[in-house]
Design a protein around this motif. Structure first.
Motif, PDB file in Angstrom:
ATOM      1  N   VAL A 186      28.455  11.811 -26.395  1.00 49.30           N
ATOM      2  CA  VAL A 186      28.288  12.665 -26.546  1.00 49.30           C
ATOM      3  C   VAL A 186      27.557  12.227 -28.258  1.00 49.30           C
ATOM      4  N   THR A 187      28.356  11.907 -28.480  1.00 49.59           N
ATOM      5  CA  THR A 187      27.593  11.040 -30.207  1.00 49.59           C
ATOM      6  C   THR A 187      26.133  10.852 -29.365  1.00 49.59           C
ATOM      7  N   MET A 188      26.404   9.904 -28.885  1.00 52.61           N
ATOM      8  CA  MET A 188      24.536   9.470 -28.638  1.00 52.61           C
ATOM      9  C   MET A 188      23.842  10.696 -28.775  1.00 52.61           C
ATOM     10  N   LEU A 189      24.551  11.495 -27.672  1.00 50.76           N
ATOM     11  CA  LEU A 189      23.447  12.823 -27.561  1.00 50.76           C
ATOM     12  C   LEU A 189      23.051  13.729 -28.905  1.00 50.76           C
ATOM     13  N   LEU A 190      24.377  13.896 -29.124  1.00 49.19           N
ATOM     14  CA  LEU A 190      23.907  14.703 -30.361  1.00 49.19           C
ATOM     15  C   LEU A 190      23.193  14.188 -31.358  1.00 49.19           C
ATOM     16  N   ILE A 191      23.045  12.753 -31.833  1.00 53.65           N
ATOM     17  CA  ILE A 191      22.084  11.915 -32.498  1.00 53.65           C
ATOM     18  C   ILE A 191      20.258  12.227 -32.036  1.00 53.65           C
ATOM     19  N   MET A 192      20.896  12.165 -30.264  1.00 55.38           N
ATOM     20  CA  MET A 192      19.280  12.278 -30.176  1.00 55.38           C
ATOM     21  C   MET A 192      19.000  13.525 -30.258  1.00 55.38           C
ATOM     22  N   LEU A 193      19.499  14.619 -30.338  1.00 58.39           N
ATOM     23  CA  LEU A 193      18.881  16.254 -30.244  1.00 58.39           C
ATOM     24  C   LEU A 193      18.842  15.986 -31.441  1.00 58.39           C
ATOM     25  N   VAL A 194      19.452  15.953 -33.035  1.00 58.25           N
ATOM     26  CA  VAL A 194      18.984  15.821 -34.327  1.00 58.25           C
ATOM     27  C   VAL A 194      17.858  14.739 -34.709  1.00 58.25           C
ATOM     28  N   PHE A 195      17.700  13.847 -34.170  1.00 57.56           N
ATOM     29  CA  PHE A 195      16.560  13.563 -34.222  1.00 57.56           C
ATOM     30  C   PHE A 195      15.670  13.691 -33.527  1.00 57.56           C
ATOM     31  N   THR A 196      15.283  14.680 -32.123  1.00 56.89           N
ATOM     32  CA  THR A 196      14.739  14.666 -31.988  1.00 56.89           C
ATOM     33  C   THR A 196      14.043  16.453 -32.481  1.00 56.89           C
ATOM     34  N   ALA A 197      14.601  17.081 -32.454  1.00 56.48           N
ATOM     35  CA  ALA A 197      14.731  18.273 -33.633  1.00 56.48           C
ATOM     36  C   ALA A 197      13.744  18.233 -34.250  1.00 56.48           C
ATOM     37  N   VAL A 198      14.563  17.641 -35.431  1.00 64.19           N
ATOM     38  CA  VAL A 198      13.967  17.133 -37.146  1.00 64.19           C
ATOM     39  C   VAL A 198      12.457  16.501 -36.563  1.00 64.19           C
ATOM     40  N   TYR A 199      13.065  15.244 -35.720  1.00 63.31           N
ATOM     41  CA  TYR A 199      11.119  15.040 -35.685  1.00 63.31           C
ATOM     42  C   TYR A 199      10.013  15.591 -35.689  1.00 63.31           C
ATOM     43  N   VAL A 200      10.356  16.467 -34.525  1.00 64.38           N
ATOM     44  CA  VAL A 200       9.730  17.508 -33.614  1.00 64.38           C
ATOM     45  C   VAL A 200       9.043  18.661 -34.771  1.00 64.38           C
ATOM     46  N   LYS A 201       9.889  19.407 -35.813  1.00 66.07           N
ATOM     47  CA  LYS A 201       9.766  19.902 -37.043  1.00 66.07           C
ATOM     48  C   LYS A 201       8.895  19.232 -37.774  1.00 66.07           C
ATOM     49  N   LEU A 202       8.787  18.255 -38.333  1.00 61.55           N
ATOM     50  CA  LEU A 202       8.346  17.318 -39.665  1.00 61.55           C
ATOM     51  C   LEU A 202       6.816  17.456 -38.774  1.00 61.55           C
ATOM     52  N   GLU A 203       7.245  16.930 -37.371  1.00 68.07           N
ATOM     53  CA  GLU A 203       5.214  16.443 -36.992  1.00 68.07           C
ATOM     54  C   GLU A 203       4.512  18.543 -37.003  1.00 68.07           C
ATOM     55  N   ASP A 204       5.276  19.393 -36.784  1.00 64.44           N
ATOM     56  CA  ASP A 204       4.996  20.494 -36.586  1.00 64.44           C
ATOM     57  C   ASP A 204       4.202  20.775 -38.189  1.00 64.44           C
ATOM     58  N   THR A 205       5.139  21.133 -38.941  1.00 69.19           N
ATOM     59  CA  THR A 205       4.792  21.137 -40.181  1.00 69.19           C
ATOM     60  C   THR A 205       3.545  20.222 -41.028  1.00 69.19           C
ATOM     61  N   GLY A 206       3.343  18.776 -40.565  1.00 65.27           N
ATOM     62  CA  GLY A 206       2.466  18.560 -40.681  1.00 65.27           C
ATOM     63  C   GLY A 206       1.396  18.732 -40.045  1.00 65.27           C
TER      64      GLY A 206
END
Lengths: 306, 466
Positions: free
Chosen positions: A286-306
């Protein structure tokens, strides 16, 4: 028309629109329902079950017996030194390997894009490392670096350099694991980025050239923006793949020496299926899942903003 | 209008199709949820047949599934066909065979045995223990004793799969761990008797070999994290001190060896060889079992702890010719012991055995099939293709394929071998791997590692159910 009449007309319009949507979309909903049910069964159910399991003390040997312990496993993780090391190793492996894979893949993509004789063959050969089964790749590496009979050590020995079983060296085991990841995945990055580069219209480069852009500026302002989405998808996919990767490490170093290559994926496996501690293993998962969810959300958001 | 009707008709068709799909899915789910009921019914039938022992009397055959690690071996085809045919001819039992690796089989079985599949499963000793503890295999003592060849089983093999006065499996193959060493190297050094029994003298021998032979180290053992082989080699040393690691007394589990014993083993077989003497190659630490076995066959080591399979690994080496010559020059000896060992001949006995699923819907048919599979005739037949089944065979009447006098220790080790306590070994093994690595990489001194491991084992023992 009075205000109340306008209001009524709007409400009637809304109701009619709503009914119309209902009439038109229930069929669509009916059609996607099987898919939703299948996805729920295949993806959601195991995920929810895994999260639920992490709140229980449960053994693989007696899966029918479970004791509710709430967040106890998560509390234990805070003081589990192997978990801390595995978490750090996972982050290190993922960040270094994916960065190198991307950079090398990008460089290789530029080379593969060239229209020179024999490039088709070179493109095919490039993919060999990616299509090779992991077990074969690890076995080859394992034999190559054996102390006395491995080809790497034979060459080093002939050059008068020190030889050793590199997977057994606490300082070198992780760099070699990273190397194996890069060796395997960089060509895939290259092919994907090359495909993306090939789809960029030549007009853009011509226009940039006419405006006096240097090749480097063309790369920076034409190529990179146009391959941004492919890059994002490739990075996200490979971060998830590398972070969750189990087989390369399990087969090569087993997580040793001294836990220097232990990652969360191997630790989950050992906890759940060797030590039979299903609940604790689920908590790590579950910890791995949370880390990956946070990463994916942040990365996609940053890409969109960029 | 017509068009409207047609449109409606198409839509109705799609509606009907989607509805059918939904109901179909619901049907699947329904089956899944009611599987227990249906299965129970089937199980009842199967159980009825089994209970009456009529799997041979009916016109229709009973099907049983059998998982083994060996069925897909290229050498196993004829033997597997014979087994399937015999089960069919003698008992009207159709055996469906599948092959998996042991690790894969274990995982599948622990999670899916309750479905009743497979009816028969093969495993190594630690699997027998785990499955028995988890209640996933049935005791077969009463039935096994009725087999006409039961008394022919060597006692060591039977003892290893017996727990709580119950027999849990039929052994097919076994091996006690011994040293495999190069006779030519030892003779060259003037040690015709092979490796010394005492650890101190043994390490001196190994260091001498390293310093005298170019490209060769005297000793090597498995130290890779997570390798069961590392555990088996370590416990072979423990069995020279005690008969068990965990013992059940008055309903409570306890750790038998002392922390001092653990420390002594770490000192003599892990710290000294890799850190304090030239006996072993420190650059080969964290090596897996292949590095150990193939390394020996390639001529990198003069002496390794191993089992009889080593003699059949020639083709797996990079240079089969060198490996063949080295196998020819290989003899076996008892594993050396630390200064305070009380049973110098003690060693670990690995057993490969077949078990009956406690949830099998056709237990009687499964037993009938197993009776053929684990018989002396079967072992003899597979032994012709794979001599490791006969090194030594688990039966007194079956001739051993160990012919050379200087390899008789393999047989002695089988007789002196000790099995494992019936607990789940996952946690103790994990703790051990950490300790071994801390010792060989000089992160912890052997006696502190011994104390820590002992404390961890005690903690594990206190949580074990009687």
């Amino acid at each position: 028309m009075t205000q109340s009449q306008t209001q009524k007309s709007r409400i009637r319009l809304f109701v009619e629109e709503f009914r119309s949507i209902q009439r038109e979309t229930w069929l669509g909903m009916g059609l996607i329902l099987p898919g939703v049910i299948m996805v729920s069964l295949i993806v959601l159910y195991p995920t929810v079950r895994g999260i639920w399991m992490s709140f229980f003390e449960k053994s693989l040997l007696f899966p029918q017996q479970a004791t509710w312990i709430g967040l106890e496993h998560y509390r234990e993780l805070l003081s589990d030194s192997i978990f801390h090391q595995a978490l750090w190793n996972s982050i290190l492996l993922t960040s270094v390997a994916v960065t190198l894979e991307y950079l090398l893949g990008l460089g290789l993509a530029i080379v593969l894009k060239r229209k020179v004789p024999g490039i088709q063959l070179f493109r095919s050969v490039t993919m060999v490392s990616w299509v090779l089964p992991v077990i074969v790749m690890v076995t080859i590496f394992n034999f190559m670096i054996q102390p006395q009979f491995g080809v790497v050590n034979i060459i080093l020995d002939n050059l008068g350099l020190p030889t050793r079983f590199w997977f057994g060296d606490p300082d070198l085991a992780m760099p070699i694991v990273i190397f194996m990841h890069v060796w395997r995945n960089a060509p895939f990055f290259a092919i994907a980025l090359m495909a993306s580069m090939m789809s960029i219209p030549n007009d853009l480069y011509e226009a940039a050239s006419m405006d006096g852009a240097t090749p480097l500026q063309q790369f920076r302002h034409v190529t990179l923006p146009n391959i941004a989405y492919t890059s994002m998808i490739m990075v996200v996919l490979h971060v998830i793949y590398t972070f969750n990767n189990f087989d390369i490490i399990f087969l090569s170093t087993g997580g040793g020496p001294l836990n220097k290559t232990e990652v969360l994926a191997t630790y989950v496996y050992k906890t759940a299926f060797v030590q039979n501690m299903l609940g604790y293993g689920a908590a790590i998962g579950v910890t791995m899942l949370l880390i990956m969810l946070v990463f994916t959300a942040v990365y996609v958001k940053l890409e969109d903003t960029g | 209008m017509t068009s409207e009707r047609q449109k409606l008709s198409r839509r109705r068709f799609v509606e009907a199709t989607s509805a059918a799909t939904i109901f179909g899915l619901a049907g699947c789910t329904g089956d899944g949820s009611s599987d227990g009921g249906d299965g129970g019914g089937d199980g009842g039938d199967g159980g009825g047949d089994g209970g009456n022992g009529t799997s041979t009397s009916g016109g229709s055959s009973t099907t049983v599934t059998h998982w083994s690690g060996f069925f897909d071996n290229p050498n196993a085809g004829e033997w597997r066909d014979w087994y399937v045919q015999e089960a069919s001819d003698q008992y009207n039992v159709e055996v469906e065979t599948s092959a998996f690796s042991y690790a894969d089989m274990r995982q599948k079985y622990l999670t899916g045995a309750k479905t009743g599949t497979p009816d028969i499963i093969e495993g190594v000793l630690s699997h027998v223990n785990e499955y028995a503890v988890a209640g996933l295999i049935e005791p077969i003592g009463d039935w096994a004793e009725s087999l006409d060849y039961y008394d022919d089983f060597l006692q060591g093999g039977i003892n290893s799969v017996t727990w709580n006065d119950q027999l849990w499996a039929l052994p097919m193959k076994g091996n006690g761990r011994t040293f495999f060493y190069r006779t030519d190297v030892f003779e060259e050094m003037g040690w015709e008797d092979g490796p010394a029994e005492g650890a101190e003298e043994f390490l001196e021998q190994m260091s001498t070999i390293t310093n005298s032979k170019d490209g060769m180290h005297g000793y090597h053992n498995t130290t890779k994290k997570g390798q069961v082989r590392a555990f088996q080699e370590w416990i072979s040393h423990v069995y020279k001190h005690e008969d068990s690691v965990f013992e059940l007394n008055n309903g409570e589990w306890s750790v038998t060896p002392s922390a001092e014993t653990f420390g002594e083993i770490f000192e003599w077989f892990y710290a000294k060889p890799y850190l304090e003497t030239d006996a072993a190659n420190p650059d080969a630490r964290n090596g897996d079992w292949r590095a150990n076995d193939i390394g020996y066959l390639q001529g990198n080591y003069a002496c390794v702890p191993c089992g009889p399979w080593l003699l059949g690994m020639q083709e797996e080496a990079q240079d089969p010719e060198t490996a063949g010559n080295n196998i020819e020059q290989t003899a076996t000896a008892t594993i050396s012991h630390t200064p305070n060992a009380s049973d110098p001949k003690g060693t670990y006995l690995e057993t490969e055995a077949n078990m009956i699923n406690a949830n099998s819907e056709n237990p009687e048919a499964a037993r009938e099939a197993l009776g053929i599979h684990a018989s002396p005739e079967s072992v003899k037949m597979i032994g012709e293709k794979d001599p490791s089944y006969l090194q030594p065979p688990p039966f007194g009447s079956v001739e051993s394929s160990i012919e050379r006098e200087d390899r008789m220790e393999i047989k002695t080790a089988f007789e002196n071998g000790k099995g494992l306590a019936f607990i789940s070994w996952g946690q103790p093994r994990t703790a051990l791997y950490e300790s071994i690595q801390q010792v060989i990489y000089d992160e912890k001194d052997p006696y502190t590692a011994g104390e820590d491991l002992h404390a961890e084992f005690q903690d594990i023992a206190s949580n074990l159910e009687a």
